[in-house]
Design an enzyme around this catalytic site. Structure first.
Site, PDB file in Angstrom:
ATOM      1  CG  HIS A 198      -0.190  -0.047   2.526  1.00 42.66           C
ATOM      2  ND1 HIS A 198       0.477   1.042   3.058  1.00 42.66           N
ATOM      3  CD2 HIS A 198       0.018  -1.069   3.395  1.00 42.66           C
ATOM      4  CE1 HIS A 198       1.053   0.701   4.190  1.00 42.66           C
ATOM      5  NE2 HIS A 198       0.792  -0.574   4.424  1.00 42.66           N
ATOM      6  CG  ASP A 256       5.557  -3.685   6.037  1.00 38.15           C
ATOM      7  OD1 ASP A 256       4.522  -4.303   6.332  1.00 38.15           O
ATOM      8  OD2 ASP A 256       6.152  -2.938   6.840  1.00 38.15           O
TER       9      ASP A 256
END
Length: 464
Positions: free
Chosen positions: A81, A363
């Site tokens: 994102h 992540d």
């Protein structure tokens, strides 16, 4: 001009030399140190700026590069994102004041920003897999909520989408103008920031797309492990890795002093401050060029930030040297890589119409995949990072298919475990699909050292 502004200019305005064909002579090494733009040694501020990924000049990338006799068959895109508001608050400090509405006259800006907002406003009845249908389609709070995508995050993925559109649609005609829903596969976790990032990239890729043709599937796990999430050995490696992190932190006197000083500033116990994960909030201040928090006892300053960021870099370096995280990564990334290989094989055999897959993730999704692929020099996934697998068909030998792997626009195919030795034996600038299939379905499990050659056994048998 303050030091941060000067560093922003240095990182974002120094040009990268590119050859006439668009390929840098050192293109395969760009995940390695770059002598032009990269400072010598470890520089925590430089690394933090790369992590922020502040939109600036148009990005040059290597996606879509192949000899003319190769045909692009399918593309599989994994993204983190975009820029978000912190997930944690530093106790007894004022929240950073960031506006999470999308405003045309505020930087960073993208030419498609207003059109994106307008199009998202028409998608309120869009049919997504539950619980995604209850999420907002774009950020819209005057003061950002925790973890909310910012305007920067939207612009980052509008840029990603437009870049991929220019390459895959305009150059390679991957999708026809009358594309069908079966040609897209879209999947996201249940966070508004991942859904909105996916929509921003999709809008940059397919402006004004037909809402009736778009369907996002919900992925409950950040590892995108679907029905293969139960894996005791993966959790065993993760616990050992977390123990390693804890012991490394205890050895870092400079880090402990920084935490102690910061705790005095906010007048709480050091242990409580550490648990509040101050780096998450400080990175937000840094990326948005906001002053660090102050109280009547003083201010958290750049030296505190540098101490924590430097420790993060040292932790990443030690993590690469130990095998604990690798064990976690091999088991954590296997389900999504296995799913991707299955999609590629179906596309190569003509058993699927699907040509573009997008996974909007975190992540903690991309990091294990990078590690499992053997990309040890790759940086930790920045905001709006993208990892792409391209599937190609050799028109001269139609039964032959090959793959390319790209990380943030850099071709890292020959840095991967499954193809680093193949370049000497195969003259083509990509890797046989069979190499990736064999790696995912056998070699990455064998690498655990448990003697297992299937995922279930590897999840239940001790390895290295």
């Amino acid at each position: 001009m303050d030091a941060l502004t000067a560093l922003l200019l240095l990182v974002h305005l120094i040009p990268v030399s590119v050859a006439k064909n668009g390929v840098s002579s050192k293109s395969r090494k760009r995940i390695m140190p770059d002598p032009v733009t990269e400072p010598p040694g470890m520089d925590p501020l430089y690394e933090a700026l790369l992590y922020c990924n502040i939109p600036s000049v148009a990005e040059r990338s290597m996606e879509g590069h192949a000899p003319h006799h190769f045909k692009l068959v399918s593309v599989h895109v994994f993204i983190r994102h975009g820029d978000r508001y912190p997930l944690y608050v530093i106790p007894k400090t004022k929240r950073p004041e960031i506006d999470c509405t999308l405003v045309a006259n505020r930087k960073p800006y993208h030419p498609k920003l207003e059109a994106f907002v307008s199009h998202m406003s028409k998608g309120s009845g869009a049919s997504f897999e539950s619980p995604l249908h209850s999420l907002p389609l774009f950020p819209n709070h005057p003061l950002c909520e925790m973890g909310e995508l910012t305007q920067t995050g939207v612009v980052q993925h509008l840029q990603n989408g437009q870049l991929l559109r220019d390459i895959y649609l305009k150059k390679h005609q991957l999708l026809p103008s009358d594309w069908s829903p079966d040609q897209l596969y879209l999947e996201t976790t249940g966070k508004s920031r991942t859904l909105q990032s996916g929509l921003a990239l999709l809008y940059g890729f397919l402006p004004d797309f037909d809402w009736k043709k778009v369907y996002f599937r919900h992925q409950p796990s950040a590892l995108f492990c679907s029905g293969s999430c139960y894996c005791p050995m993966r959790n065993h490696y993760l616990e050992k890795e977390q123990r390693r992190q804890y012991l490394l932190r205890l050895k870092n006197g400079q880090l402990e002093r920084a935490y102690g000083e910061m705790a005095k500033v906010v007048d709480i116990p050091t242990k409580q401050l550490r648990a509040a994960n101050p780096i998450d909030s400080l990175l937000c201040h840094f990326c948005h060029n906001l002053s660090f928090p102050c109280t009547g006892n003083g201010c958290i300053d750049m030296e505190h930030f540098k101490a924590i960021k430097t420790h993060q870099m040292e932790d990443e370096r030690e993590r690469r040297e130990k095998k604990l995280y690798l064990g976690y990564a091999l088991l954590g990334a296997h389900p999504i890589l296995n799913q991707t290989v299955g999609r590629m094989l179906r596309a190569a055999e003509g058993r699927s119409e699907e040509v573009f897959a997008l996974y909007s993730a975190h992540d903690v999704t991309l990091s294990p995949v990078l590690s499992a692929l053997g990309l040890t020099e790759a940086r930790f996934p920045r905001f709006a990072a993208r990892l792409i697998f391209e599937l190609w068909q050799d028109r001269d030998e139609p039964r032959e298919h090959a793959v390319r792997v790209l990380y943030n626009g850099v071709d890292v195919t020959f840095h991967t475990s499954f193809c680093q030795d193949h370049r000497r034996r195969w003259p083509k600038p990509m890797c046989p699909l069979d190499n990736l299939v064999r790696f995912v379905r056998r070699d990455m499990l064998v690498a655990l050292g448990s003697g297992s050659t299937n995922y279930y056994d590897a999840c239940h048998r001790k390895g290295f």
